[in-house]
Design a protein around this motif. Structure first.
Motif, PDB file in Angstrom:
ATOM      1  N   GLU A 131       0.877  -1.308   0.033  1.00 22.49           N
ATOM      2  CA  GLU A 131       0.117   0.085  -0.070  1.00 22.49           C
ATOM      3  C   GLU A 131       0.731   1.162   0.068  1.00 22.49           C
ATOM      4  O   GLU A 131       0.401   2.296  -0.417  1.00 22.49           O
ATOM      5  CB  GLU A 131      -0.964   0.156   1.134  1.00 22.49           C
ATOM      6  N   ASP A 132       2.119   1.084   0.591  1.00 19.57           N
ATOM      7  CA  ASP A 132       3.053   2.253   0.806  1.00 19.57           C
ATOM      8  C   ASP A 132       3.598   2.630  -0.647  1.00 19.57           C
ATOM      9  O   ASP A 132       4.426   3.740  -0.869  1.00 19.57           O
ATOM     10  CB  ASP A 132       4.097   2.184   1.758  1.00 19.57           C
ATOM     11  N   ASP A 133       3.618   1.568  -1.599  1.00 16.82           N
ATOM     12  CA  ASP A 133       4.523   1.842  -2.788  1.00 16.82           C
ATOM     13  C   ASP A 133       3.912   2.567  -3.751  1.00 16.82           C
ATOM     14  O   ASP A 133       3.195   1.846  -4.644  1.00 16.82           O
ATOM     15  CB  ASP A 133       5.144   0.223  -3.063  1.00 16.82           C
ATOM     16  N   ARG A 134       3.585   3.654  -3.701  1.00 20.27           N
ATOM     17  CA  ARG A 134       3.000   4.693  -4.792  1.00 20.27           C
ATOM     18  C   ARG A 134       4.051   4.974  -6.027  1.00 20.27           C
ATOM     19  O   ARG A 134       3.276   5.780  -6.722  1.00 20.27           O
ATOM     20  CB  ARG A 134       2.162   5.777  -3.933  1.00 20.27           C
ATOM     21  N   ALA A 135       5.033   4.687  -6.265  1.00 16.20           N
ATOM     22  CA  ALA A 135       5.865   5.243  -7.324  1.00 16.20           C
ATOM     23  C   ALA A 135       5.215   4.512  -8.593  1.00 16.20           C
ATOM     24  O   ALA A 135       5.001   3.412  -8.735  1.00 16.20           O
ATOM     25  CB  ALA A 135       7.170   4.952  -7.228  1.00 16.20           C
ATOM     26  N   GLU A 136       5.161   5.275  -9.702  1.00 15.54           N
ATOM     27  CA  GLU A 136       4.607   5.172 -10.888  1.00 15.54           C
ATOM     28  C   GLU A 136       5.524   4.178 -11.508  1.00 15.54           C
ATOM     29  O   GLU A 136       6.773   4.351 -11.665  1.00 15.54           O
ATOM     30  CB  GLU A 136       4.168   6.204 -11.748  1.00 15.54           C
ATOM     31  N   ARG A 137       5.104   3.100 -12.285  1.00 11.84           N
ATOM     32  CA  ARG A 137       6.123   2.167 -12.949  1.00 11.84           C
ATOM     33  C   ARG A 137       5.450   2.176 -14.481  1.00 11.84           C
ATOM     34  O   ARG A 137       4.507   2.292 -14.778  1.00 11.84           O
ATOM     35  CB  ARG A 137       5.803   0.711 -12.368  1.00 11.84           C
ATOM     36  N   THR A 138       6.591   1.829 -15.357  1.00 11.21           N
ATOM     37  CA  THR A 138       6.317   1.823 -16.769  1.00 11.21           C
ATOM     38  C   THR A 138       6.524   0.166 -17.034  1.00 11.21           C
ATOM     39  O   THR A 138       7.729  -0.211 -16.838  1.00 11.21           O
ATOM     40  CB  THR A 138       7.286   2.735 -17.485  1.00 11.21           C
ATOM     41  N   TRP A 139       5.665  -0.412 -17.829  1.00 11.21           N
ATOM     42  CA  TRP A 139       5.789  -1.784 -18.113  1.00 11.21           C
ATOM     43  C   TRP A 139       6.515  -1.780 -19.351  1.00 11.21           C
ATOM     44  O   TRP A 139       6.169  -1.074 -20.268  1.00 11.21           O
ATOM     45  CB  TRP A 139       4.302  -2.243 -18.367  1.00 11.21           C
ATOM     46  N   ASP A 140       7.638  -2.400 -19.457  1.00 11.98           N
ATOM     47  CA  ASP A 140       8.307  -2.625 -20.752  1.00 11.98           C
ATOM     48  C   ASP A 140       8.329  -4.065 -21.276  1.00 11.98           C
ATOM     49  O   ASP A 140       8.912  -4.887 -20.721  1.00 11.98           O
ATOM     50  CB  ASP A 140       9.764  -2.363 -20.251  1.00 11.98           C
ATOM     51  N   PRO A 141       7.597  -4.090 -22.243  1.00 20.06           N
ATOM     52  CA  PRO A 141       7.396  -5.429 -23.003  1.00 20.06           C
ATOM     53  C   PRO A 141       8.833  -6.272 -23.428  1.00 20.06           C
ATOM     54  O   PRO A 141       8.745  -7.413 -23.302  1.00 20.06           O
ATOM     55  CB  PRO A 141       6.332  -5.363 -23.841  1.00 20.06           C
ATOM     56  N   HIS A 142       9.662  -5.289 -23.806  1.00 17.84           N
ATOM     57  CA  HIS A 142      10.867  -5.958 -24.260  1.00 17.84           C
ATOM     58  C   HIS A 142      11.760  -6.538 -23.198  1.00 17.84           C
ATOM     59  O   HIS A 142      12.163  -7.609 -23.196  1.00 17.84           O
ATOM     60  CB  HIS A 142      11.712  -5.047 -25.088  1.00 17.84           C
ATOM     61  N   ALA A 143      11.804  -5.841 -22.189  1.00 20.33           N
ATOM     62  CA  ALA A 143      12.342  -6.345 -20.719  1.00 20.33           C
ATOM     63  C   ALA A 143      11.724  -7.395 -20.415  1.00 20.33           C
ATOM     64  O   ALA A 143      12.484  -8.393 -19.752  1.00 20.33           O
ATOM     65  CB  ALA A 143      12.712  -5.063 -19.881  1.00 20.33           C
TER      66      ALA A 143
END
Length: 318
Positions: A131-143
């Protein structure tokens, strides 16, 4: 040569690190359900399978619902499947907190309780809970695909290494806390874990074992991707040994035998190199820690039984 190197892709730590960090956190969500399952030596009950499209939990049987959770790295979603229905939770553009909320909502619709703990474990510097981890993430299909390919290839080699072992050997899979792909061999020799170790390590080290695996972060102090191995309890006499594959070395500071991914992929046969690496580590356990050599049976091809006529099998038996 080029065909083999294409099959065993080049892995760049800087390119993969953000996705490894993200996936490490989200697989812990479903991984928490394994903590309610019967404990196996060395946490063998908790590992995630490397599937054709990602990472999957074992089958959970909780009260009135039987379910699995499949992290489909190649599709960018998570599938919760029960005996009655399924739900899909997308991954792109999510923080860990928003994923956790969406996961729990989907699970509730299927009659599945939320994980009993939301603590993020074994990730230095991570927030305390999902619940505390609010950093936005980007999904990288290649990775994501590169991660799956590496784990799939490494799993194949580790499964071949494990096959002839006659003692207790949990299935090869990803330990979702540290996010390492692990193959362990156990012996019934009680050991004394360090008193200041966390609970999960105390339980893991109740008996002696040999661990061989693959990790995207072998060493905490510098970028490293590749195979690792260690013997618990760590015996004396590991310095200066040969570890079966050119490029494999003993790192005394880490207490690990390391085989970098780049050295592995440049071998003539990386699959067999993983087997040779594991065999060398087990031989070291035999010679320095008194492990029984006869716990390893012969490696046989099973006569390729699916391609062998039944009449031939009858002749072999007769």
């Amino acid at each position: 040569m080029s065909e083999r190197l294409d099959a065993w892709p080049e892995l760049d730590h800087a390119e993969l690190a953000p996705m490894v960090d993200y996936v490490n956190r989200i697989v812990q969500v479903a991984g928490k359900y394994t903590l309610d399952d019967p404990f196996e030596a060395g946490w063998g009950n908790i590992v995630l399978d490397v599937t054709p499209r990602g990472l999957g939990t074992p089958t959970f049987r909780h009260q009135d619902v039987t379910f699995t959770v499949h992290y489909r790295l190649l599709d960018g979603d998570v599938v919760i499947e029960t005996d009655r229905d399924e739900r899909r939770v997308p991954l792109p553009g999510e923080s860990v907190a928003s994923f956790y909320r969406a996961f729990c909502e989907a699970a509730a619709e299927l009659g599945i309780h939320r994980p009993r703990t939301s603590l993020i474990c074994e990730i230095p510097g991570a927030p305390a809970t999902f619940e505390d981890d609010r950093a936005e993430r980007t999904w990288d299909p290649h990775a994501a695909r590169l991660m799956w390919r590496a784990e799939n290839l490494a799993a194949g080699g580790l499964e071949s290494w494990q096959a002839p072992f006659l003692g207790h050997r949990p299935r090869v899979g990803v330990m979702w806390g540290g996010f390492d792909l692990s193959a362990t061999r156990h012996r019934a020799q009680p050991t004394t874990p360090p008193r200041n170790a966390p609970t999960f390590m105390q339980n893991a080290q109740l008996n002696a074992y040999v661990s061989v695996g693959f990790s995207f972060k072998n060493l905490p102090d510098r970028p490293s991707i590749g195979m690792y191995a260690y013997i618990w309890p760590q015996p004396d006499g590991l310095e200066g040994r040969s570890w079966g594959v050119e490029g494999a070395t003993w790192n005394a500071d880490a207490g690990l035998v390391l085989l970098p991914w780049e050295a592995l992929r440049e071998t003539k046969d990386p699959h067999q190199a993983i087997v040779a690496f594991g065999d060398a580590v087990y031989q070291a356990a035999v010679e320095t820690a008194g492990w029984p050599a006869d716990l390893v049976g012969p490696r046989v091809d099973g006569w390729y039984a699916s391609r062998t006529p039944a009449s031939t099998l009858q002749q072999l038996r007769g």
